[in-house]
Design an enzyme around this catalytic site. Structure first.
Site, PDB file in Angstrom:
ATOM      1  N   ARG A 180      -9.345   0.721   9.134  1.00 39.06           N
ATOM      2  CA  ARG A 180      -8.789  -0.607   9.362  1.00 39.06           C
ATOM      3  C   ARG A 180      -9.966  -1.495   9.900  1.00 39.06           C
ATOM      4  O   ARG A 180      -9.620  -2.427  10.361  1.00 39.06           O
ATOM      5  CB  ARG A 180      -7.512  -0.554  10.476  1.00 39.06           C
ATOM      6  CG  ARG A 180      -6.195  -0.107   9.701  1.00 39.06           C
ATOM      7  CD  ARG A 180      -5.526  -1.377   9.548  1.00 39.06           C
ATOM      8  NE  ARG A 180      -4.074  -1.834   9.818  1.00 39.06           N
ATOM      9  CZ  ARG A 180      -3.080  -0.862   9.513  1.00 39.06           C
ATOM     10  NH1 ARG A 180      -3.119   0.076   8.949  1.00 39.06           N
ATOM     11  NH2 ARG A 180      -1.711  -1.333  10.012  1.00 39.06           N
ATOM     12  N   ARG A 205      11.621  -6.512   5.272  1.00 36.42           N
ATOM     13  CA  ARG A 205      11.519  -5.172   4.942  1.00 36.42           C
ATOM     14  C   ARG A 205      12.268  -4.385   5.977  1.00 36.42           C
ATOM     15  O   ARG A 205      12.537  -4.811   7.028  1.00 36.42           O
ATOM     16  CB  ARG A 205       9.942  -4.604   5.180  1.00 36.42           C
ATOM     17  CG  ARG A 205       9.627  -3.455   4.801  1.00 36.42           C
ATOM     18  CD  ARG A 205       8.248  -3.338   4.438  1.00 36.42           C
ATOM     19  NE  ARG A 205       7.354  -3.250   5.571  1.00 36.42           N
ATOM     20  CZ  ARG A 205       6.017  -2.994   5.337  1.00 36.42           C
ATOM     21  NH1 ARG A 205       5.588  -2.787   4.259  1.00 36.42           N
ATOM     22  NH2 ARG A 205       5.171  -2.731   6.453  1.00 36.42           N
ATOM     23  N   LYS A 263       0.757  -1.223   0.134  1.00 39.35           N
ATOM     24  CA  LYS A 263      -0.036  -0.069  -0.056  1.00 39.35           C
ATOM     25  C   LYS A 263       0.864   1.322  -0.157  1.00 39.35           C
ATOM     26  O   LYS A 263       0.469   2.287  -0.946  1.00 39.35           O
ATOM     27  CB  LYS A 263      -0.934  -0.012   1.209  1.00 39.35           C
ATOM     28  CG  LYS A 263      -2.033  -0.945   1.306  1.00 39.35           C
ATOM     29  CD  LYS A 263      -2.800  -1.002   2.329  1.00 39.35           C
ATOM     30  CE  LYS A 263      -2.283  -1.015   3.802  1.00 39.35           C
ATOM     31  NZ  LYS A 263      -1.638  -2.252   4.366  1.00 39.35           N
TER      32      LYS A 263
HETATM   33  P1  AMP Z   1       1.113   0.184   9.415  1.00 37.45           P
HETATM   34  O1  AMP Z   1       2.411   0.896   8.898  1.00 37.45           O
HETATM   35  O2  AMP Z   1      -0.035   0.752   8.267  1.00 37.45           O
HETATM   36  O3  AMP Z   1       1.167  -1.293   9.132  1.00 37.45           O
HETATM   37  O4  AMP Z   1       0.484   0.447  10.621  1.00 37.45           O
HETATM   38  C1  AMP Z   1       1.505   0.354  11.897  1.00 37.45           C
HETATM   39  C2  AMP Z   1       0.531   0.036  13.142  1.00 37.45           C
HETATM   40  O5  AMP Z   1       0.183   1.359  13.491  1.00 37.45           O
HETATM   41  C3  AMP Z   1      -0.670  -0.949  12.939  1.00 37.45           C
HETATM   42  O6  AMP Z   1      -0.131  -2.279  13.475  1.00 37.45           O
HETATM   43  C4  AMP Z   1      -1.479  -0.283  14.223  1.00 37.45           C
HETATM   44  O7  AMP Z   1      -0.917  -0.764  15.445  1.00 37.45           O
HETATM   45  C5  AMP Z   1      -1.261   0.957  14.113  1.00 37.45           C
HETATM   46  N1  AMP Z   1      -2.272   1.595  13.062  1.00 37.45           N
HETATM   47  C6  AMP Z   1      -1.931   2.136  11.863  1.00 37.45           C
HETATM   48  N2  AMP Z   1      -3.074   2.581  11.108  1.00 37.45           N
HETATM   49  C7  AMP Z   1      -4.287   2.124  11.971  1.00 37.45           C
HETATM   50  C8  AMP Z   1      -5.675   2.132  11.982  1.00 37.45           C
HETATM   51  N3  AMP Z   1      -6.222   2.771  10.761  1.00 37.45           N
HETATM   52  N4  AMP Z   1      -6.147   1.823  12.818  1.00 37.45           N
HETATM   53  C9  AMP Z   1      -5.719   1.309  14.000  1.00 37.45           C
HETATM   54  N5  AMP Z   1      -4.350   1.155  14.163  1.00 37.45           N
HETATM   55  C10 AMP Z   1      -3.418   1.568  13.185  1.00 37.45           C
END
Ligand code: AMP
Length: 215
Positions: free
Chosen positions: A88, A127, A13
């Site tokens: 999410r 990564r 993404k």
């Molecule tokens: P990501 O980089 O998008 O994989 O996000 C890393 C972490 O941030 C996730 O595993 C969640 O703990 C938190 N996070 C990011 N976006 C959200 C969201 N929309 N809702 C809840 N937690 C989020």
């Protein structure tokens, strides 16, 4: 363009969003990047979010909606936005729907990037991410290494494995995705906004999305 990028962690993404920003100047909004920045800066938001993130759990919906309500009204969003990692959960999707209606904004498309689970696991364990919160460039030790090992090509900061990219946290994040985020696919199918893309390359995903938005 105004779109949501759906897909498991590691589906690409962030990479796709960065490529799409070059198409028409739409901004990438990554809740993960915003939260990591807040954790590093030690803000009140960061302190509340840190433990959830480390464990591979989702941060509570009310904190996320607080971030997004402010962010979507910033002037750079007028050209368009690419939501990466948000919504999410179904409550976040419902709250976003109400927020966009209030702001008079219509989404163009919700692109679900489908990648096989084994490929996701391979990608996430290899990564690496730039520690500079302004940069957060993504590398892969196998397929896209930096020019100098451990150093970001773009800003020269160290690149590291994220705390939530240990095998245990990854498996938790994937379970969380299946349980809480994958129901959004049906949600947006019903809304008539869903585009499913399964191209193996980010460029292919970008081409499918731009064809749909411009078509
Ligand atoms: P990501 O980089 O998008 O994989 O996000 C890393 C972490 O941030 C996730 O595993 C969640 O703990 C938190 N996070 C990011 N976006 C959200 C969201 N929309 N809702 C809840 N937690 C989020």
């Amino acid at each position: 363009m105004r779109l949501i990028l759906l897909g498991a962690p590691g589906a690409g993404k962030g990479t796709v969003a960065k490529l799409l920003t070059q198409v028409d100047g739409s901004v990438q909004i990554s809740t993960g990047d915003i939260l990591r920045g807040a954790v590093q800066a030690g803000t009140a938001l960061g302190k509340k979010a840190e433990a959830f993130m480390k464990a591979g759990d989702l941060v509570p919906d009310d904190l996320i909606m607080g971030i997004m309500e402010t962010r979507l009204q910033e002037p750079d969003c007028a050209k368009g936005f690419l939501l990466d990692g948000f919504p999410r959960t179904i409550p976040q999707a419902e709250a976003l729907k109400a927020l966009l209606a209030k702001l008079g904004i219509k989404l163009d498309v919700v692109a679900n990037i489908e990648v096989p689970r084994q490929e996701i696991l391979n990608r996430l364990t290899t990564r690496r991410t730039c520690v500079n919160t302004e940069c957060q460039a993504i590398y892969n030790v196998r397929s896209q290494p930096p020019k100098v090992e451990g150093v970001c090509d773009k800003c020269g900061s160290p690149i590291v494995q994220r705390d939530d990219e240990t095998e245990e946290a990854i498996s938790k994040r994937l379970d969380t995705y299946d349980e809480k985020t994958s129901p959004l696919i049906e949600f947006y199918r019903k809304e008539g906004l869903l585009l499913v893309v399964d191209s193996p390359s980010s460029e292919g995903v970008v081409a499918a999305i731009t064809a749909r938005v411009s078509g």
